[in-house]
Write a protein that holds these residues in place. Structure first.
Motif, short mmCIF file in Angstrom:
data_model
loop_
_atom_site.label_atom_id
_atom_site.label_comp_id
_atom_site.label_asym_id
_atom_site.label_seq_id
_atom_site.Cartn_x
_atom_site.Cartn_y
_atom_site.Cartn_z
N LYS A 312 -5.26 -6.76 -32.19
CA LYS A 312 -4.97 -7.88 -33.11
C LYS A 312 -3.52 -8.36 -33.01
O LYS A 312 -3.27 -9.54 -32.80
CB LYS A 312 -5.28 -7.47 -34.55
N PRO A 313 -2.52 -7.45 -33.17
CA PRO A 313 -1.13 -7.93 -33.08
C PRO A 313 -0.76 -8.43 -31.68
O PRO A 313 0.11 -9.30 -31.54
CB PRO A 313 -0.30 -6.71 -33.49
N LEU A 314 -1.43 -7.89 -30.66
CA LEU A 314 -1.17 -8.39 -29.30
C LEU A 314 -1.71 -9.80 -29.14
O LEU A 314 -1.05 -10.68 -28.58
CB LEU A 314 -1.89 -7.49 -28.28
N GLU A 315 -2.92 -10.03 -29.64
CA GLU A 315 -3.52 -11.37 -29.56
C GLU A 315 -2.70 -12.37 -30.36
O GLU A 315 -2.56 -13.52 -29.96
CB GLU A 315 -4.98 -11.34 -30.03
N ARG A 316 -2.16 -11.88 -31.47
CA ARG A 316 -1.32 -12.78 -32.28
C ARG A 316 -0.11 -13.23 -31.47
O ARG A 316 0.29 -14.39 -31.52
CB ARG A 316 -0.91 -12.04 -33.57
#
Ligand code: 13P
Ligand code: SF4
Length: 321
Positions: A312-316
């Motif tokens: 999730k934080p990587l995709e963000r």
């Protein structure tokens, strides 16, 4: 029972083989893509399908359609590729290729430390484990850290981990107050203001360009501060003929190719050793690269729950472009 650990067995390499030809043959039969960071040995960079900084490599890993990703870099980079491409086989020439930033920020200790900052957004530099990524709001690299921090709502308190120097630099650029995890890169922290001042006096016409993992005393002296890709671009585009380079010396390979007429002077470490090389990055070799294509080992594995939380934080970050 757990599988036996894999160690590159250099003695198992047939000495009559031409390793460069074998790597060429195997990358095709394996449908593999070779990604290399700028800090890899020149011969590995020259073999790679793509050479880049951490952000460019994570973007390349996210969009490749290869079956196998051979990550010539350090563990957190290969792990990032696995988070983004869980169905692909991701291998790294040497599993011991760690990073002082990632290794000195264990997820369990980080999680306990974060309890003191319950209402904070957590911005983590990509140089961290999947476990730390899983505890983060958003990931950044050295090329987009300022943009990532600025993307968070004004007034929101922020924790920045695990590089205190990059955090300090981002704080100076954005004016955002951030709590910093006290980690550092063992390579960039060796470049001291004293050593830089001596070189500047010796080469007064040189441009001083440094990575934001350097101490604030060094970044404040620089003509330009940027990620490895940004430093390369700066050397490509500027008319000057001499550059003092404050980052790992592997980047000089591409800088020399881009500006053969320019003099590139790597800032040496201030530890008695006259070099500026990352011992983790340099664990990879052409021989180990051949073995990992031959054996498809050592492969990166990840707990699926951690992977999903780290994604999730990587995709963000990737959505920010
Ligand atoms: P960048 O690839 O973002 O320049 O970071 C440098 C580094 O130290 C990677 O480990
Ligand atoms: Fe980690 Fe520094 Fe090596 Fe990059 S250069 S992998 S930040 S120890």
């Amino acid at each position: 029972m757990d599988a036996a650990p894999y160690f590159p067995d250099l003695e198992s390499i047939d000495p009559s083989l031409n390793l460069l030809d074998e790597i060429q043959r195997l990358r095709e039969t394996r449908k593999a893509v070779l990604l290399a960071h700028y800090y890899q040995e020149p011969e590995i960079q020259d073999l790679a399908d793509f050479v880049g900084d951490s952000l460019q490599l994570s973007q390349a890993a996210a969009k490749t359609d290869a079956d196998v990703i051979v990550f010539c870099g350090v563990h957190f980079m290969a792990e990032t590729a696995k988070i983004l491409s869980p169905r692909k086989t991701v291998v790294i020439p040497d599993l011991d290729a760690g990073c002082s930033l990632a290794d000195r920020c264990p997820a369990k200790i980080f999680e306990a430390w974060l309890k003191s900052y319950p209402d904070h957004e957590v911005v983590s530099y990509i140089n961290c484990s999947a476990g730390v990524k899983a505890l983060s709001t958003v990931i950044c690299t050295s090329s987009n850290a300022v943009r990532v921090v600025e993307s968070l709502p004004q007034g929101k308190p922020i924790v920045f981990a695990p590089d205190r120097h990059l955090g300090q630099w981002v704080r100076a650029q954005t004016g955002r107050d951030m709590v910093l995890w006290p980690g550092f890169c063992i390579v960039h922290e060796q470049f001291t203001a004293k050593r830089v001042a001596i070189l500047m006096a010796k080469y007064p016409d040189a441009q001083l360009i440094v990575h934001p993992e350097c101490e604030a005393t060094v970044t404040r002296m620089a003509d330009f501060v940027g990620s490895t890709a940004a430093l390369l671009k700066y050397v490509q585009e500027r008319p000057e003929l001499r550059f003092l380079v404050g980052t790992e010396a592997g980047i000089l390979h591409q800088m020399h190719k881009a500006r053969p007429e320019a003099e590139l002077i790597p800032i040496p470490a201030d530890n008695g050793c006259n070099c500026s090389l990352c011992p983790y990055m340099k664990l990879n070799s052409v021989e180990k690269l051949y073995l990992c294509l031959r054996d498809l080992q050592p492969a990166i594995t990840l707990d699926e729950g951690v992977r999903q939380r780290a994604l999730k934080p990587l995709e963000r970050m990737l959505a920010l472009g």
